[in-house]
Structure formats: structure tokens, C-alpha cells
Design a protein around this motif. Sequence first.
Motif, mmCIF file in Angstrom:
data_model
loop_
_atom_site.group_PDB
_atom_site.id
_atom_site.type_symbol
_atom_site.label_atom_id
_atom_site.label_comp_id
_atom_site.label_asym_id
_atom_site.label_seq_id
_atom_site.Cartn_x
_atom_site.Cartn_y
_atom_site.Cartn_z
ATOM 1 N N THR A 18 0.826 -1.209 0.000
ATOM 2 C CA THR A 18 0.000 0.000 0.000
ATOM 3 C C THR A 18 0.861 1.262 0.000
ATOM 4 O O THR A 18 0.538 2.232 -0.686
ATOM 5 N N VAL A 19 1.961 1.234 0.736
ATOM 6 C CA VAL A 19 2.897 2.375 0.700
ATOM 7 C C VAL A 19 3.409 2.572 -0.722
ATOM 8 O O VAL A 19 3.393 3.693 -1.255
ATOM 9 N N VAL A 20 3.847 1.508 -1.361
ATOM 10 C CA VAL A 20 4.375 1.603 -2.723
ATOM 11 C C VAL A 20 3.278 2.057 -3.690
ATOM 12 O O VAL A 20 3.515 2.905 -4.558
ATOM 13 N N LEU A 21 2.066 1.550 -3.529
ATOM 14 C CA LEU A 21 0.960 1.959 -4.397
ATOM 15 C C LEU A 21 0.649 3.440 -4.235
ATOM 16 O O LEU A 21 0.478 4.147 -5.228
ATOM 17 N N THR A 22 0.597 3.934 -2.999
ATOM 18 C CA THR A 22 0.305 5.360 -2.793
ATOM 19 C C THR A 22 1.431 6.224 -3.357
ATOM 20 O O THR A 22 1.173 7.276 -3.949
ATOM 21 N N GLU A 23 2.676 5.756 -3.216
ATOM 22 C CA GLU A 23 3.794 6.489 -3.809
ATOM 23 C C GLU A 23 3.689 6.484 -5.331
ATOM 24 O O GLU A 23 3.925 7.501 -5.981
ATOM 25 N N GLN A 24 3.318 5.356 -5.912
ATOM 26 C CA GLN A 24 3.162 5.261 -7.361
ATOM 27 C C GLN A 24 2.028 6.159 -7.851
ATOM 28 O O GLN A 24 2.125 6.750 -8.927
ATOM 29 N N LEU A 25 0.962 6.260 -7.077
ATOM 30 C CA LEU A 25 -0.136 7.159 -7.445
ATOM 31 C C LEU A 25 0.342 8.612 -7.426
ATOM 32 O O LEU A 25 0.037 9.390 -8.341
ATOM 33 N N TYR A 26 1.100 8.979 -6.400
ATOM 34 C CA TYR A 26 1.660 10.329 -6.341
ATOM 35 C C TYR A 26 2.573 10.576 -7.540
ATOM 36 O O TYR A 26 2.479 11.596 -8.218
ATOM 37 N N ARG A 27 3.423 9.612 -7.828
ATOM 38 C CA ARG A 27 4.336 9.743 -8.964
ATOM 39 C C ARG A 27 3.557 9.863 -10.277
ATOM 40 O O ARG A 27 3.883 10.669 -11.146
ATOM 41 N N ALA A 28 2.493 9.072 -10.429
ATOM 42 C CA ALA A 28 1.671 9.135 -11.648
ATOM 43 C C ALA A 28 1.059 10.517 -11.818
ATOM 44 O O ALA A 28 1.047 11.069 -12.929
ATOM 45 N N TYR A 29 0.563 11.088 -10.730
ATOM 46 C CA TYR A 29 -0.026 12.425 -10.836
ATOM 47 C C TYR A 29 1.015 13.500 -11.110
ATOM 48 O O TYR A 29 0.725 14.489 -11.789
ATOM 49 N N THR A 30 2.251 13.329 -10.624
ATOM 50 C CA THR A 30 3.291 14.295 -10.972
ATOM 51 C C THR A 30 3.626 14.190 -12.458
ATOM 52 O O THR A 30 3.869 15.199 -13.111
ATOM 53 N N ILE A 31 3.596 12.990 -12.997
ATOM 54 C CA ILE A 31 3.829 12.796 -14.432
ATOM 55 C C ILE A 31 2.717 13.461 -15.234
ATOM 56 O O ILE A 31 2.972 14.197 -16.193
ATOM 57 N N LEU A 32 1.472 13.227 -14.833
ATOM 58 C CA LEU A 32 0.331 13.794 -15.554
ATOM 59 C C LEU A 32 0.303 15.319 -15.505
ATOM 60 O O LEU A 32 -0.225 15.960 -16.411
ATOM 61 N N ASN A 33 0.863 15.894 -14.441
ATOM 62 C CA ASN A 33 0.840 17.348 -14.272
ATOM 63 C C ASN A 33 2.184 18.007 -14.550
ATOM 64 O O ASN A 33 2.389 19.155 -14.189
ATOM 65 N N ASN A 34 3.085 17.249 -15.209
ATOM 66 C CA ASN A 34 4.394 17.775 -15.605
ATOM 67 C C ASN A 34 5.173 18.394 -14.438
ATOM 68 O O ASN A 34 5.789 19.449 -14.571
ATOM 69 N N ILE A 35 5.130 17.722 -13.292
ATOM 70 C CA ILE A 35 5.866 18.157 -12.117
ATOM 71 C C ILE A 35 7.083 17.249 -11.992
ATOM 72 O O ILE A 35 6.982 16.026 -12.077
ATOM 73 N N THR A 36 8.260 17.861 -11.792
ATOM 74 C CA THR A 36 9.477 17.092 -11.678
ATOM 75 C C THR A 36 9.441 16.256 -10.418
ATOM 76 O O THR A 36 9.122 16.731 -9.340
ATOM 77 N N TYR A 37 9.771 14.990 -10.580
ATOM 78 C CA TYR A 37 9.835 14.054 -9.452
ATOM 79 C C TYR A 37 10.987 13.126 -9.732
ATOM 80 O O TYR A 37 11.142 12.648 -10.857
ATOM 81 N N HIS A 38 11.811 12.873 -8.717
ATOM 82 C CA HIS A 38 12.988 12.027 -8.946
ATOM 83 C C HIS A 38 12.588 10.633 -9.395
ATOM 84 O O HIS A 38 11.511 10.158 -9.099
ATOM 85 N N LYS A 39 13.440 10.000 -10.131
ATOM 86 C CA LYS A 39 13.180 8.648 -10.613
ATOM 87 C C LYS A 39 14.173 7.685 -10.033
ATOM 88 O O LYS A 39 15.260 7.978 -9.760
#
Length: 135
Positions: free
Chosen positions: A114-135
Motif C-alpha cells: 500500500t505504501v508503494v501503491l500510494t507512492e506510485q499514485l503520487y508519482r503518476a499524478y506528478t507525471i500527468l501534471n508535468n511536475i518534476t519528481y525524482h526517478k
Amino acid sequence: MEIIIHMDTKKIDTCFKEAIAEYVKRTSPFCKLSIKTYKNLIKLDMSKSSKKYIVSPSSNTITSEELASLIKELNLKGFSCIEFIVSNNAIHLEEYDTETFSVSSFSMSTDLTTVVLTEQLYRAYTILNNITYHK
């Protein structure tokens, strides 16, 4: 978009609960994310109109980019709610139209998944909104 994560656990461990809460907070500008825990998934309560996914150990691992594309596609199709069922047990929800994927090739506890899923959801939304997020 509303996202509901159903966890196959009675209680979330404290350290995982804090991590989950952090990602719920980080995703709040983009969607309404809520977590529900179940002692027994038989009591699972899901909307008939939402898109449903089972997140469990499998060979079908989804990347952040794929999750972002999936969320975008579901938005375009008119879905307003996505529900994820996180379980390490083999579950069958015949009454619901579900698909299964994994967030990692590792076997993890329901809490860590669940931690990984919530992090992945956050990462997905940063991708969709063109916000820089480390990879």
C-alpha cells in the motif's frame, strides 16, 4: 478523481501508516485518496460504477508511466472513481469486473504494498501534471 484503496488487513503498522498518510497528503491536490482496512474482504464495499483493480504479487508489474497513462485513460472514459484491492491472498471477486497487477516484482506485506501503491499514485499524478519528481 476519487481513489479508494481497500486493504486486506485489520490494522496498519504505525511506520507504514505514517508513510501512507504522507502520500495521501501529497496526492490531495490531484485527487481524493482514501484508505479502508478490512479484517475480511468478504465485507468489501465497492461502487458498481468504479474501475476496480486487485494489487497483489503477480508477473504483471505496472510502471509509474503506465499507471499515469491508465489514470488518464480512465478519466477520458468518464470514470470518476478507481478502487484498488491490496491483498497478498489469492482472491476472486467474480461479482466485480477487476483486473490484477503488481507494483513490484518483490513479495511484500499488504502494508508495504500500500505504501508503494500510494507512492506510485503520487508519482503518476506528478507525471500527468508535468511536475518534476525524482526517478
